[in-house]
Write a protein that holds these residues in place. Structure first.
Motif, PDB file in Angstrom:
ATOM      1  N   VAL A 259      -8.135  25.118 -16.731  1.00  0.00           N
ATOM      2  CA  VAL A 259      -7.756  25.405 -18.114  1.00  0.00           C
ATOM      3  C   VAL A 259      -7.472  26.896 -18.294  1.00  0.00           C
ATOM      4  CG1 VAL A 259      -8.549  25.381 -20.516  1.00  0.00           C
ATOM      5  CG2 VAL A 259      -8.992  23.417 -19.035  1.00  0.00           C
ATOM      6  N   ILE A 260      -8.293  27.749 -17.681  1.00  0.00           N
ATOM      7  CA  ILE A 260      -8.038  29.196 -17.765  1.00  0.00           C
ATOM      8  C   ILE A 260      -6.677  29.533 -17.183  1.00  0.00           C
ATOM      9  CG2 ILE A 260      -8.761  31.430 -16.822  1.00  0.00           C
ATOM     10  CD1 ILE A 260     -11.633  30.521 -17.187  1.00  0.00           C
ATOM     11  N   ASP A 261      -6.349  28.927 -16.039  1.00  0.00           N
ATOM     12  CA  ASP A 261      -5.024  29.151 -15.447  1.00  0.00           C
ATOM     13  C   ASP A 261      -3.921  28.770 -16.440  1.00  0.00           C
ATOM     14  OD1 ASP A 261      -6.127  30.042 -13.082  1.00  0.00           O
ATOM     15  OD2 ASP A 261      -5.973  28.095 -12.072  1.00  0.00           O
ATOM     16  N   ALA A 262      -4.117  27.627 -17.121  1.00  0.00           N
ATOM     17  CA  ALA A 262      -3.102  27.156 -18.060  1.00  0.00           C
ATOM     18  C   ALA A 262      -3.015  28.046 -19.294  1.00  0.00           C
ATOM     19  CB  ALA A 262      -3.406  25.712 -18.471  1.00  0.00           C
TER      20      ALA A 262
ATOM     21  N   VAL B  39      -8.111  26.678 -30.466  1.00  0.00           N
ATOM     22  CA  VAL B  39      -6.895  25.862 -30.465  1.00  0.00           C
ATOM     23  C   VAL B  39      -6.206  25.968 -29.113  1.00  0.00           C
ATOM     24  CG1 VAL B  39      -4.631  25.540 -31.520  1.00  0.00           C
ATOM     25  CG2 VAL B  39      -6.610  26.065 -32.952  1.00  0.00           C
ATOM     26  N   LEU B  40      -6.145  27.181 -28.558  1.00  0.00           N
ATOM     27  CA  LEU B  40      -5.534  27.383 -27.247  1.00  0.00           C
ATOM     28  C   LEU B  40      -6.279  26.594 -26.180  1.00  0.00           C
ATOM     29  CD1 LEU B  40      -3.736  28.779 -25.145  1.00  0.00           C
ATOM     30  CD2 LEU B  40      -5.263  30.761 -25.263  1.00  0.00           C
ATOM     31  N   TYR B  41      -7.628  26.691 -26.168  1.00  0.00           N
ATOM     32  CA  TYR B  41      -8.403  25.985 -25.145  1.00  0.00           C
ATOM     33  C   TYR B  41      -8.228  24.480 -25.274  1.00  0.00           C
ATOM     34  CZ  TYR B  41     -12.133  24.939 -21.876  1.00  0.00           C
ATOM     35  OH  TYR B  41     -12.834  24.466 -20.797  1.00  0.00           O
ATOM     36  N   LYS B  42      -8.297  23.960 -26.503  1.00  0.00           N
ATOM     37  CA  LYS B  42      -8.172  22.516 -26.695  1.00  0.00           C
ATOM     38  C   LYS B  42      -6.804  22.013 -26.261  1.00  0.00           C
ATOM     39  CE  LYS B  42     -11.532  22.110 -30.454  1.00  0.00           C
ATOM     40  NZ  LYS B  42     -11.742  21.833 -31.892  1.00  0.00           N
ATOM     41  N   ALA B  43      -5.762  22.744 -26.626  1.00  0.00           N
ATOM     42  CA  ALA B  43      -4.406  22.315 -26.291  1.00  0.00           C
ATOM     43  C   ALA B  43      -4.184  22.316 -24.785  1.00  0.00           C
ATOM     44  CB  ALA B  43      -3.384  23.220 -26.986  1.00  0.00           C
ATOM     45  N   THR B  44      -4.599  23.381 -24.105  1.00  0.00           N
ATOM     46  CA  THR B  44      -4.387  23.453 -22.666  1.00  0.00           C
ATOM     47  C   THR B  44      -5.310  22.488 -21.923  1.00  0.00           C
ATOM     48  OG1 THR B  44      -5.876  25.366 -22.604  1.00  0.00           O
ATOM     49  CG2 THR B  44      -3.530  25.813 -22.646  1.00  0.00           C
ATOM     50  N   ALA B  45      -6.518  22.288 -22.440  1.00  0.00           N
ATOM     51  CA  ALA B  45      -7.437  21.342 -21.800  1.00  0.00           C
ATOM     52  C   ALA B  45      -6.873  19.927 -21.854  1.00  0.00           C
ATOM     53  CB  ALA B  45      -8.806  21.397 -22.473  1.00  0.00           C
ATOM     54  N   MET B  46      -6.340  19.531 -22.999  1.00  0.00           N
ATOM     55  CA  MET B  46      -5.756  18.197 -23.115  1.00  0.00           C
ATOM     56  C   MET B  46      -4.597  18.016 -22.149  1.00  0.00           C
ATOM     57  SD  MET B  46      -7.586  16.467 -25.174  1.00  0.00           S
ATOM     58  CE  MET B  46      -6.509  15.043 -25.364  1.00  0.00           C
ATOM     59  N   SER B  47      -3.839  19.079 -21.921  1.00  0.00           N
ATOM     60  CA  SER B  47      -2.696  18.984 -21.010  1.00  0.00           C
ATOM     61  C   SER B  47      -3.143  18.836 -19.558  1.00  0.00           C
ATOM     62  CB  SER B  47      -1.799  20.218 -21.155  1.00  0.00           C
ATOM     63  OG  SER B  47      -2.414  21.374 -20.603  1.00  0.00           O
ATOM     64  N   GLN B  48      -4.389  19.244 -19.260  1.00  0.00           N
ATOM     65  CA  GLN B  48      -4.888  19.188 -17.887  1.00  0.00           C
ATOM     66  C   GLN B  48      -5.706  17.929 -17.592  1.00  0.00           C
ATOM     67  OE1 GLN B  48      -4.345  21.657 -15.412  1.00  0.00           O
ATOM     68  NE2 GLN B  48      -2.872  22.367 -16.930  1.00  0.00           N
ATOM     69  N   LEU B  49      -6.100  17.194 -18.622  1.00  0.00           N
ATOM     70  CA  LEU B  49      -7.052  16.096 -18.443  1.00  0.00           C
ATOM     71  C   LEU B  49      -6.569  15.019 -17.465  1.00  0.00           C
ATOM     72  CD1 LEU B  49      -8.676  15.356 -21.914  1.00  0.00           C
ATOM     73  CD2 LEU B  49      -9.804  16.087 -19.811  1.00  0.00           C
ATOM     74  N   LEU B  50      -5.300  14.689 -17.508  1.00  0.00           N
ATOM     75  CA  LEU B  50      -4.798  13.592 -16.671  1.00  0.00           C
ATOM     76  C   LEU B  50      -4.569  14.022 -15.229  1.00  0.00           C
ATOM     77  CD1 LEU B  50      -2.252  11.871 -19.078  1.00  0.00           C
ATOM     78  CD2 LEU B  50      -4.595  11.182 -18.555  1.00  0.00           C
ATOM     79  N   ALA B  51      -4.055  15.234 -15.025  1.00  0.00           N
ATOM     80  CA  ALA B  51      -3.617  15.640 -13.685  1.00  0.00           C
ATOM     81  C   ALA B  51      -4.715  16.267 -12.843  1.00  0.00           C
ATOM     82  CB  ALA B  51      -2.452  16.617 -13.799  1.00  0.00           C
ATOM     83  N   TYR B  52      -5.786  16.743 -13.448  1.00  0.00           N
ATOM     84  CA  TYR B  52      -6.779  17.506 -12.699  1.00  0.00           C
ATOM     85  C   TYR B  52      -7.497  16.633 -11.664  1.00  0.00           C
ATOM     86  CZ  TYR B  52     -10.762  20.387 -11.539  1.00  0.00           C
ATOM     87  OH  TYR B  52     -11.703  21.107 -10.845  1.00  0.00           O
TER      88      TYR B  52
ATOM     89  N   GLY C 284     -15.034  28.590 -24.264  1.00  0.00           N
ATOM     90  CA  GLY C 284     -13.742  27.983 -24.569  1.00  0.00           C
ATOM     91  C   GLY C 284     -13.322  28.115 -26.020  1.00  0.00           C
ATOM     92  N   GLY C 285     -13.719  29.205 -26.696  1.00  0.00           N
ATOM     93  CA  GLY C 285     -13.345  29.377 -28.084  1.00  0.00           C
ATOM     94  C   GLY C 285     -14.242  28.646 -29.061  1.00  0.00           C
ATOM     95  N   GLY C 286     -15.484  28.316 -28.634  1.00  0.00           N
ATOM     96  CA  GLY C 286     -16.451  27.727 -29.568  1.00  0.00           C
ATOM     97  C   GLY C 286     -17.050  26.404 -29.164  1.00  0.00           C
ATOM     98  N   PHE C 287     -16.785  25.906 -27.950  1.00  0.00           N
ATOM     99  CA  PHE C 287     -17.365  24.643 -27.499  1.00  0.00           C
ATOM    100  C   PHE C 287     -18.850  24.855 -27.182  1.00  0.00           C
ATOM    101  CE2 PHE C 287     -12.987  23.789 -27.084  1.00  0.00           C
ATOM    102  CZ  PHE C 287     -12.783  22.430 -26.931  1.00  0.00           C
ATOM    103  N   PRO C 288     -19.777  24.146 -27.823  1.00  0.00           N
ATOM    104  CA  PRO C 288     -21.213  24.318 -27.558  1.00  0.00           C
ATOM    105  C   PRO C 288     -21.635  23.595 -26.279  1.00  0.00           C
ATOM    106  CG  PRO C 288     -20.901  22.693 -29.286  1.00  0.00           C
ATOM    107  CD  PRO C 288     -19.515  23.212 -28.946  1.00  0.00           C
TER     108      PRO C 288
END
Length: 291
Positions: free
Chosen positions: A140-143, A154-167, A198-202
């Motif tokens: 996710v950091i790379d993305a 918002v940035l972390y959530k958006a990029t994380a969702m984009s990585q969920l399937l391919a990782y 990740g911008g606020g994830f507990p």
């Protein structure tokens, strides 16, 4: 605001990534009793590492938030988007002694996949403020570094969702050196001093900066739907007790992979020297300014 609240101060600006460490060394050598880091988690971590490495118990760290996630400030009660509060805290000079984490078997900088082969190995331990992350976190950091228009959660959530399937999850074994362990393919592993990332994830809801322990969160791999469900639970801080989630508090952890691994230290990516990374806590090691 600094002019208004402080009698005097000196400032210096970085001209290249990582230069904040050299600036902190220079300030400490010059007799500074308060070193203020302006930036985000990576900048704060670099400066905190140098304050701790100096061995100077009379030097405190102050934080001014100007980064992407600014996660560690939340654990100190500093509000993102409220610089007046932070500057007022600097003027008041109220401090708190907190624990720091330490990567005992540190590697070398690898800010991105292309840079993984460059940079010198670092023999000395690397101290951290917030957390060390392995696996999906690094992807996710790379993305996020390739993103141009988003910031923060918002940035972390958006990029994380984009990585969920391919990782593709790695196999790992996490131990505390005293008989406890967990192993298998894991989507993500974090070893935290602070509570959020990740911008606020507990990610570490029970983390305490003064308890002399680190908080490990190991999330086992799952189907694409299962990954999305776990990601949603983490975002709400409701992942404790969920199937595939292991939370553990301890003074030290060792994580072993099948090969050398890239991992993040407070948002900065590094490459391990061997297949094993060791981490521990250094209790009450750092004085920080708090509101």
């Amino acid at each position: 605001m600094l002019d208004r609240h402080l009698e005097s101060y000196e400032w210096a600006a970085t001209t290249a990534p990582g230069e904040e460490a050299a600036l902190a060394d220079r300030a400490i050598a010059g007799g500074a009793k308060l070193v203020v880091a302006v930036g985000g988690d990576g900048t704060w971590s670099q400066v905190a590492d140098r304050v701790v490495a100096s061995g100077r118990a009379d030097v405190s760290l102050g934080l001014l938030a100007a980064g992407t996630g600014n996660d560690f400030a939340r654990s100190l009660g500093l509000r993102h988007g409220d610089p007046e509060q932070a500057v007022t805290a600097l003027a008041a000079g109220r401090t708190r002694r907190i624990d720091v984490g330490r990567v005992v078997s540190h590697g070398r900088p690898a800010a991105n996949p292309e840079a993984a082969g460059r940079g010198a190995w670092r023999e000395s331990p690397r101290h951290f403020l917030n957390l060390v992350g392995f696996g999906f976190d690094v992807a996710v950091i790379d993305a996020t570094r390739r993103a141009r228009f988003l910031r923060g959660a918002v940035l972390y959530k958006a990029t994380a969702m984009s990585q969920l399937l391919a990782y593709r999850s790695p196999r790992l074994r996490l131990t505390n050196g005293e008989g406890w362990s967990t192993e298998g393919r894991h989507l993500i592993l974090t070893v935290s001093n602070g509570r959020v990332f990740g911008g606020g994830f507990p990610i570490a809801p029970n983390a305490d900066l003064e308890d002399g322990r680190l908080d490990a969160c190991a999330i086992a791999d799952a189907s694409p739907l299962g990954r999305a469900r776990l990601f949603n639970l983490v975002g709400k801080g409701r992942h404790a007790g969920a199937t595939g989630v292991t939370l553990r508090q301890d003074r030290a952890f060792t994580v072993r992979f099948d090969d050398r691994v890239r991992y993040e230290v407070d948002g900065d990516v590094h490459e391990s020297r061997t297949e094993e990374v060791r981490l521990d806590v250094v209790p009450s090691e750092l004085s920080v300014i708090v509101p």
